[in-house]
Motif scaffolding. Structure first.
Motif, PDB file in Angstrom:
ATOM      1  N   LEU A 175      -2.546  13.557   1.794  1.00  0.00           N
ATOM      2  CA  LEU A 175      -3.821  13.910   1.180  1.00  0.00           C
ATOM      3  C   LEU A 175      -4.919  12.909   1.502  1.00  0.00           C
ATOM      4  O   LEU A 175      -6.079  13.276   1.628  1.00  0.00           O
ATOM      5  CB  LEU A 175      -3.658  14.019  -0.340  1.00  0.00           C
ATOM      6  N   GLN A 176      -4.540  11.626   1.597  1.00  0.00           N
ATOM      7  CA  GLN A 176      -5.536  10.581   1.823  1.00  0.00           C
ATOM      8  C   GLN A 176      -4.840   9.316   2.292  1.00  0.00           C
ATOM      9  O   GLN A 176      -3.680   9.074   1.944  1.00  0.00           O
ATOM     10  CB  GLN A 176      -6.311  10.301   0.516  1.00  0.00           C
ATOM     11  N   GLU A 177      -5.544   8.522   3.087  1.00  0.00           N
ATOM     12  CA  GLU A 177      -5.027   7.229   3.521  1.00  0.00           C
ATOM     13  C   GLU A 177      -5.996   6.141   3.088  1.00  0.00           C
ATOM     14  O   GLU A 177      -7.197   6.225   3.377  1.00  0.00           O
ATOM     15  CB  GLU A 177      -4.826   7.190   5.040  1.00  0.00           C
ATOM     16  N   VAL A 178      -5.479   5.125   2.393  1.00  0.00           N
ATOM     17  CA  VAL A 178      -6.299   4.039   1.873  1.00  0.00           C
ATOM     18  C   VAL A 178      -5.575   2.721   2.101  1.00  0.00           C
ATOM     19  O   VAL A 178      -4.463   2.529   1.602  1.00  0.00           O
ATOM     20  CB  VAL A 178      -6.590   4.214   0.359  1.00  0.00           C
ATOM     21  N   ASP A 179      -6.210   1.820   2.860  1.00  0.00           N
ATOM     22  CA  ASP A 179      -5.696   0.466   3.043  1.00  0.00           C
ATOM     23  C   ASP A 179      -4.229   0.440   3.461  1.00  0.00           C
ATOM     24  O   ASP A 179      -3.412  -0.316   2.933  1.00  0.00           O
ATOM     25  CB  ASP A 179      -5.864  -0.350   1.756  1.00  0.00           C
ATOM     26  N   GLY A 180      -3.843   1.296   4.404  1.00  0.00           N
ATOM     27  CA  GLY A 180      -2.475   1.273   4.909  1.00  0.00           C
ATOM     28  C   GLY A 180      -1.480   2.038   4.078  1.00  0.00           C
ATOM     29  O   GLY A 180      -0.277   2.005   4.372  1.00  0.00           O
ATOM     30  N   ARG A 181      -1.942   2.719   3.052  1.00  0.00           N
ATOM     31  CA  ARG A 181      -1.047   3.533   2.230  1.00  0.00           C
ATOM     32  C   ARG A 181      -1.512   4.982   2.263  1.00  0.00           C
ATOM     33  O   ARG A 181      -2.700   5.269   2.345  1.00  0.00           O
ATOM     34  CB  ARG A 181      -1.000   3.024   0.786  1.00  0.00           C
ATOM     35  N   SER A 182      -0.549   5.891   2.182  1.00  0.00           N
ATOM     36  CA  SER A 182      -0.844   7.318   2.240  1.00  0.00           C
ATOM     37  C   SER A 182      -0.544   7.964   0.901  1.00  0.00           C
ATOM     38  O   SER A 182       0.508   7.711   0.294  1.00  0.00           O
ATOM     39  CB  SER A 182      -0.011   8.004   3.336  1.00  0.00           C
ATOM     40  N   LEU A 183      -1.469   8.790   0.467  1.00  0.00           N
ATOM     41  CA  LEU A 183      -1.254   9.619  -0.715  1.00  0.00           C
ATOM     42  C   LEU A 183      -0.601  10.912  -0.241  1.00  0.00           C
ATOM     43  O   LEU A 183      -1.170  11.642   0.571  1.00  0.00           O
ATOM     44  CB  LEU A 183      -2.591   9.905  -1.403  1.00  0.00           C
ATOM     45  N   VAL A 184       0.619  11.209  -0.735  1.00  0.00           N
ATOM     46  CA  VAL A 184       1.411  12.307  -0.173  1.00  0.00           C
ATOM     47  C   VAL A 184       1.871  13.265  -1.259  1.00  0.00           C
ATOM     48  O   VAL A 184       1.874  12.947  -2.451  1.00  0.00           O
ATOM     49  CB  VAL A 184       2.641  11.759   0.590  1.00  0.00           C
ATOM     50  N   GLU A 185       2.286  14.443  -0.800  1.00  0.00           N
ATOM     51  CA  GLU A 185       2.972  15.435  -1.624  1.00  0.00           C
ATOM     52  C   GLU A 185       4.265  15.811  -0.917  1.00  0.00           C
ATOM     53  O   GLU A 185       4.337  15.785   0.313  1.00  0.00           O
ATOM     54  CB  GLU A 185       2.102  16.684  -1.825  1.00  0.00           C
ATOM     55  N   GLY A 186       5.296  16.175  -1.697  1.00  0.00           N
ATOM     56  CA  GLY A 186       6.563  16.591  -1.120  1.00  0.00           C
ATOM     57  C   GLY A 186       7.694  15.614  -1.339  1.00  0.00           C
ATOM     58  O   GLY A 186       8.825  15.879  -0.919  1.00  0.00           O
ATOM     59  N   LEU A 187       7.416  14.484  -2.005  1.00  0.00           N
ATOM     60  CA  LEU A 187       8.450  13.497  -2.299  1.00  0.00           C
ATOM     61  C   LEU A 187       8.486  13.225  -3.790  1.00  0.00           C
ATOM     62  O   LEU A 187       7.652  13.717  -4.551  1.00  0.00           O
ATOM     63  CB  LEU A 187       8.180  12.194  -1.531  1.00  0.00           C
ATOM     64  N   GLU A 188       9.430  12.420  -4.218  1.00  0.00           N
ATOM     65  CA  GLU A 188       9.571  12.029  -5.618  1.00  0.00           C
ATOM     66  C   GLU A 188       9.399  10.514  -5.730  1.00  0.00           C
ATOM     67  O   GLU A 188       9.729   9.767  -4.807  1.00  0.00           O
ATOM     68  CB  GLU A 188      10.935  12.442  -6.169  1.00  0.00           C
ATOM     69  N   ALA A 189       8.843  10.086  -6.852  1.00  0.00           N
ATOM     70  CA  ALA A 189       8.689   8.653  -7.089  1.00  0.00           C
ATOM     71  C   ALA A 189      10.053   7.974  -7.078  1.00  0.00           C
ATOM     72  O   ALA A 189      11.020   8.476  -7.649  1.00  0.00           O
ATOM     73  CB  ALA A 189       7.992   8.405  -8.423  1.00  0.00           C
ATOM     74  N   GLY A 190      10.143   6.849  -6.396  1.00  0.00           N
ATOM     75  CA  GLY A 190      11.391   6.103  -6.311  1.00  0.00           C
ATOM     76  C   GLY A 190      12.244   6.442  -5.121  1.00  0.00           C
ATOM     77  O   GLY A 190      13.220   5.736  -4.839  1.00  0.00           O
ATOM     78  N   GLU A 191      11.933   7.508  -4.388  1.00  0.00           N
ATOM     79  CA  GLU A 191      12.708   7.854  -3.199  1.00  0.00           C
ATOM     80  C   GLU A 191      12.545   6.786  -2.129  1.00  0.00           C
ATOM     81  O   GLU A 191      11.451   6.234  -1.946  1.00  0.00           O
ATOM     82  CB  GLU A 191      12.257   9.208  -2.645  1.00  0.00           C
ATOM     83  N   ALA A 192      13.635   6.503  -1.392  1.00  0.00           N
ATOM     84  CA  ALA A 192      13.598   5.548  -0.293  1.00  0.00           C
ATOM     85  C   ALA A 192      13.535   6.309   1.022  1.00  0.00           C
ATOM     86  O   ALA A 192      14.335   7.208   1.272  1.00  0.00           O
ATOM     87  CB  ALA A 192      14.824   4.642  -0.326  1.00  0.00           C
ATOM     88  N   VAL A 193      12.581   5.952   1.862  1.00  0.00           N
ATOM     89  CA  VAL A 193      12.419   6.588   3.161  1.00  0.00           C
ATOM     90  C   VAL A 193      12.387   5.500   4.227  1.00  0.00           C
ATOM     91  O   VAL A 193      12.183   4.316   3.948  1.00  0.00           O
ATOM     92  CB  VAL A 193      11.132   7.435   3.217  1.00  0.00           C
ATOM     93  N   VAL A 194      12.577   5.896   5.473  1.00  0.00           N
ATOM     94  CA  VAL A 194      12.648   4.949   6.575  1.00  0.00           C
ATOM     95  C   VAL A 194      11.251   4.417   6.888  1.00  0.00           C
ATOM     96  O   VAL A 194      10.317   5.191   7.121  1.00  0.00           O
ATOM     97  CB  VAL A 194      13.256   5.610   7.822  1.00  0.00           C
ATOM     98  N   LEU A 195      11.119   3.081   6.897  1.00  0.00           N
ATOM     99  CA  LEU A 195       9.865   2.425   7.234  1.00  0.00           C
ATOM    100  C   LEU A 195       9.843   1.973   8.687  1.00  0.00           C
ATOM    101  O   LEU A 195       8.840   2.120   9.381  1.00  0.00           O
ATOM    102  CB  LEU A 195       9.639   1.222   6.311  1.00  0.00           C
ATOM    103  N   ASP A 196      10.962   1.443   9.169  1.00  0.00           N
ATOM    104  CA  ASP A 196      11.012   0.896  10.514  1.00  0.00           C
ATOM    105  C   ASP A 196      12.313   1.319  11.196  1.00  0.00           C
ATOM    106  O   ASP A 196      13.362   1.349  10.557  1.00  0.00           O
ATOM    107  CB  ASP A 196      10.915  -0.628  10.458  1.00  0.00           C
TER     108      ASP A 196
END
Length: 383
Positions: free
Chosen positions: A335-356
């Motif tokens: 939805l939006q990108e601010v200071d290196g962070r993305s506002l997203v839909e489709g995930l749940e708070a606390g979920e771990a996803v691959v960063l690198d």
């Protein structure tokens, strides 16, 4: 017979050697398979968590610092510059005397105009006295009405002359005031273009110097025309605006939205916006380029994720999450990108996803988790 027996024995020995080699190779292959399978490592990855936070909704742009009042001081009368009473860069107040021009010729012309008025006033008193006597004589019939009318006309002529004299005096007084140059605004004196002793002329394009208001000051910046629906409800309110150095690192001032332009620039599809800053420390300087953040609101409880975790494919944005030790594709909507962070839909708070570690990942690939990175914090504080 004996030779034939030797040939049969040699063939049997050779066959035995071949069978023994084949058996040994087969056993070795069966024993090596589990070792190869055990030795195949998973793709090393680092994980990051999805967090739920309030997020300020901003509009960002690049603007130019613009003074609300900037005045070029030019001479309005000709004469020699006799004094400069301020220094370059000095802060001055409105009405403060800045410079003087030789006023002797104008003062003499003013004195002459005042003397002419006094002479005409004396003549008018004499004419009015004669006019009063003529009115008495006309009642007695001692003089003709023509003489009375001539005297009245002369009195009216002198009154008109006195008004002209007064107008000349007023004009000379205005010219005399131009020999004392005062500051029309409170601000800072710029670099001067003339020195004391120079002859100033009114038809020259150059100015003595400028006086520019520093506090308060404004920033004019452009935003896409698509921002208009978000901007219009903010007019007349107390919408905060932040100005940063051009690289976006140093905060230079906090201000308020003042106005938006009355039309969109057809060549660029943008609209100009003005914000006003108190600027007490003078960090904003006229003509300076700055990065601007205009806060249009706050989104409560948004899902935020480090933007490096978001990948993009033919079907849109997605992330990799780890399920039972394997990578799994999860589609997301950014939805939006601010200071290196993305506002997203489709995930749940606390979920771990691959960063690198995305370069070797594919759906269903086995992964080896090396660790978990902390959630990325916003680089700028938001209300």
């Amino acid at each position: 017979m004996q030779a034939q027996g030797r040939r049969i024995g040699m063939a049997a020995g050779l066959l035995g050697v071949v069978l023994a080699g084949a058996l040994a190779w087969g056993l070795g292959a069966r024993q090596g398979e589990p070792r190869a399978a055990a030795a195949a490592p998973g793709v090393p990855v680092t994980l990051v968590r999805v967090v739920r936070e309030d997020l300020a909704q901003n509009l960002a742009g690049v603007g130019t610092v613009t003074s609300l009042h900037s005045v070029l001081l030019r001479p309005q009368v000709e004469g020699q510059l006799t004094a400069l009473l301020v220094e370059e860069g000095q802060l001055v107040e409105r009405g403060q005397l800045l410079a003087t021009i030789d006023d002797r010729a104008i003062a003499a012309a003013l004195e002459q105009a005042e003397a002419t008025r006094q002479s005409n006033q004396a003549q008018l008193r004499i004419v009015e006295q004669d006019l009063q006597r003529y009115r008495t004589l006309i009642e007695r019939g001692s003089i003709s009405r023509q003489i009375l009318e001539q005297q009245e006309a002369q009195a009216a002529q002198l009154r008109a002359t006195l008004r002209a004299n007064q107008a000349t005096i007023d004009a000379e007084r205005v010219r005399l005031s131009y020999t004392r140059i005062t500051s029309p605004v409170s601000g800072r004196v710029g670099i001067r273009n003339v020195d004391v002793g120079n002859l100033l002329r009114t038809n020259e394009d150059s100015s003595l110097f400028s006086v520019t208001q520093i506090a308060p000051i404004s920033v004019v910046f452009a935003l896409p025309q698509e921002s208009l629906p978000r901007l219009q409800p903010l007019l007349g309110g107390d919408t905060p605006v932040s100005a940063y150095s051009r690289d976006g690192g140093q905060l230079l001032g906090e201000g308020r939205l003042r106005s938006i332009d009355n039309q969109v620039a057809s060549s660029t599809g943008t609209i100009r916006v003005r914000a006003v800053f108190d600027n007490p420390e003078g960090k904003l300087w006229p003509g300076q380029f700055v990065a601007v953040d205009l806060r249009t609101g706050v989104l409560r409880g948004g899902l935020l994720l480090d933007s490096r975790a978001v990948r993009r494919g033919l079907e849109g944005a997605f992330v990799y999450r780890v399920v039972d030790g394997k990578a799994e594709v999860a589609p997301v909507r950014v939805l939006q990108e601010v200071d290196g962070r993305s506002l997203v839909e489709g995930l749940e708070a606390g979920e771990a996803v691959v960063l690198d570690g995305h370069s070797r990942l594919a759906p269903g690939a086995r992964v080896e988790v090396l660790g978990e990175a902390p959630a990325l914090a916003l680089r700028r504080s938001r209300p």
